[in-house]
Design an enzyme around this catalytic site. Structure first.
Site, mmCIF file in Angstrom:
data_model
loop_
_atom_site.group_PDB
_atom_site.id
_atom_site.type_symbol
_atom_site.label_atom_id
_atom_site.label_comp_id
_atom_site.label_asym_id
_atom_site.label_seq_id
_atom_site.Cartn_x
_atom_site.Cartn_y
_atom_site.Cartn_z
ATOM 1 N N ASP A 198 0.842 -1.199 0.000
ATOM 2 C CA ASP A 198 0.000 0.000 0.000
ATOM 3 C C ASP A 198 0.877 1.249 0.000
ATOM 4 O O ASP A 198 1.773 1.381 0.848
ATOM 5 C CB ASP A 198 -0.906 -0.027 1.241
ATOM 6 C CG ASP A 198 -2.026 0.988 1.180
ATOM 7 O OD1 ASP A 198 -2.394 1.418 0.067
ATOM 8 O OD2 ASP A 198 -2.555 1.338 2.251
ATOM 9 N N GLY A 207 -7.859 7.928 7.282
ATOM 10 C CA GLY A 207 -8.187 8.183 8.679
ATOM 11 C C GLY A 207 -9.594 8.741 8.850
ATOM 12 O O GLY A 207 -10.471 8.557 8.012
ATOM 13 N N GLU A 266 -1.342 5.926 -8.604
ATOM 14 C CA GLU A 266 -2.192 6.979 -8.040
ATOM 15 C C GLU A 266 -1.991 8.310 -8.755
ATOM 16 O O GLU A 266 -0.877 8.676 -9.124
ATOM 17 C CB GLU A 266 -1.907 7.159 -6.542
ATOM 18 C CG GLU A 266 -2.789 8.220 -5.883
ATOM 19 C CD GLU A 266 -2.621 8.283 -4.365
ATOM 20 O OE1 GLU A 266 -2.580 9.395 -3.835
ATOM 21 O OE2 GLU A 266 -2.525 7.210 -3.723
#
Length: 287
Positions: free
Chosen positions: A84, A178, A135
């Protein structure tokens, strides 16, 4: 046996559900996720950040642990180990250790450098039969010290990355890692729809799956999201159950001090959380 994410996510994209990437931090995390996936006949992706990999002893340790659990627990559903937010060097190290999938996160580089490095990593990964995620547009929040501001990805840049042959694409659409702040305005579905249309049938990834309402997750899935990352929510579940154990002073009863007894409530809480997410994602009975 570990598998790349390519086939499981192509199926998810075509059938409009998502496969959960649940990040692991130790043996309990790994076992809870694998057993829950097996019990619910769901494919699963075990996410590993570079920080978690270092904490657990290294990439070889993780591959050995997961491979051993798959054999000893009789796991038959598709399982991928996925690095990740991998760096250039971290991605190469994870590939060498036997990870079946990696994410190369070049979103913090200028687009030209992101494209060049991603192209190289795609060639390396595919040469080893490993799937790769890239990404565009940094994801908000903090992930192992990497802070993203929650940029909205450029559709044009998404197309450029997708055309390099990546197996999955993570694009910033207002999501963050988060906890989400009270003033969070939600996902940018119009941008997601544009990215999905422009990148063809490339499965898309939603980072920061913790705290996004179920209706938003389902809408994102309908617009091409086939992989959803969950990390913080498992940590919260583990923490709450463990706190309750100690506050009830169960560690002082009999052999309550045994680590296996201490960790069990958190383990069961994580299993329940993983199942709940799999239900929302629609991956149950899709193995």
């Amino acid at each position: 046996m570990l598998v790349p994410v390519t086939d499981m996510l192509k199926k998810a994209y075509a059938e409009k559900y998502a496969v959960g990437q649940f990040n692991i931090n130790n043996l309990e995390w790994t076992k809870a996720i694998l057993l829950t996936a097996q019990e619910n006949n769901s494919p699963v992706i075990l996410g590993v950040s570079e920080g978690a990999a270092k904490y657990m002893g290294g990439y070889n340790t993780i591959v050995g642990m997961v491979d051993g659990m798959i054999k000893d627990l009789g796991i038959t559903i598709p399982v991928a180990t996925h690095l990740d937010h991998g760096s250039y060097d971290g991605g190469k190290a994870a590939m060498e250790a036997g990870f079946s999938s990696i994410m190369f996160d070049g979103s913090h580089y200028p687009i030209e450098e992101n494209l060049a490095k991603t192209k190289e990593m795609v060639a390396l990964a595919h040469g080893k039969g490993i799937s790769i995620e890239a990404e565009v547009g940094s994801i908000g929040g903090e992930e192992d010290g990497v802070v993203g501001t929650g940029e909205i990805a450029s559709v044009e840049e998404c197309v450029q990355i997708a055309e390099l042959g990546v197996d999955i694409l993570a694009a910033g659409i207002g999501n963050i890692h988060g906890a989400y702040p009270d003033n969070w305005e939600g996902l940018e579905f119009d941008v997601l729809a544009q990215i999905n249309e422009a990148t063809g049938d490339t499965p898309l990834v939603l980072h920061g799956g913790t705290g996004i309402a179920a209706d938003q997750i389902k809408k994102a899935i309908s617009l091409g999201v086939s992989k959803i990352n969950v990390n913080t929510e498992l940590q919260w579940a583990f923490q709450a159950a463990t706190r309750e154990y100690f506050e009830a002073k169960k560690d002082l009863e009999g052999k309550g001090f045994d680590p296996r007894n201490i960790l069990k409530p958190g383990f069961e809480a994580m299993k329940a959380t993983v199942k709940e997410k799999m239900e929302i994602f629609g991956s149950i009975d899709k193995a």
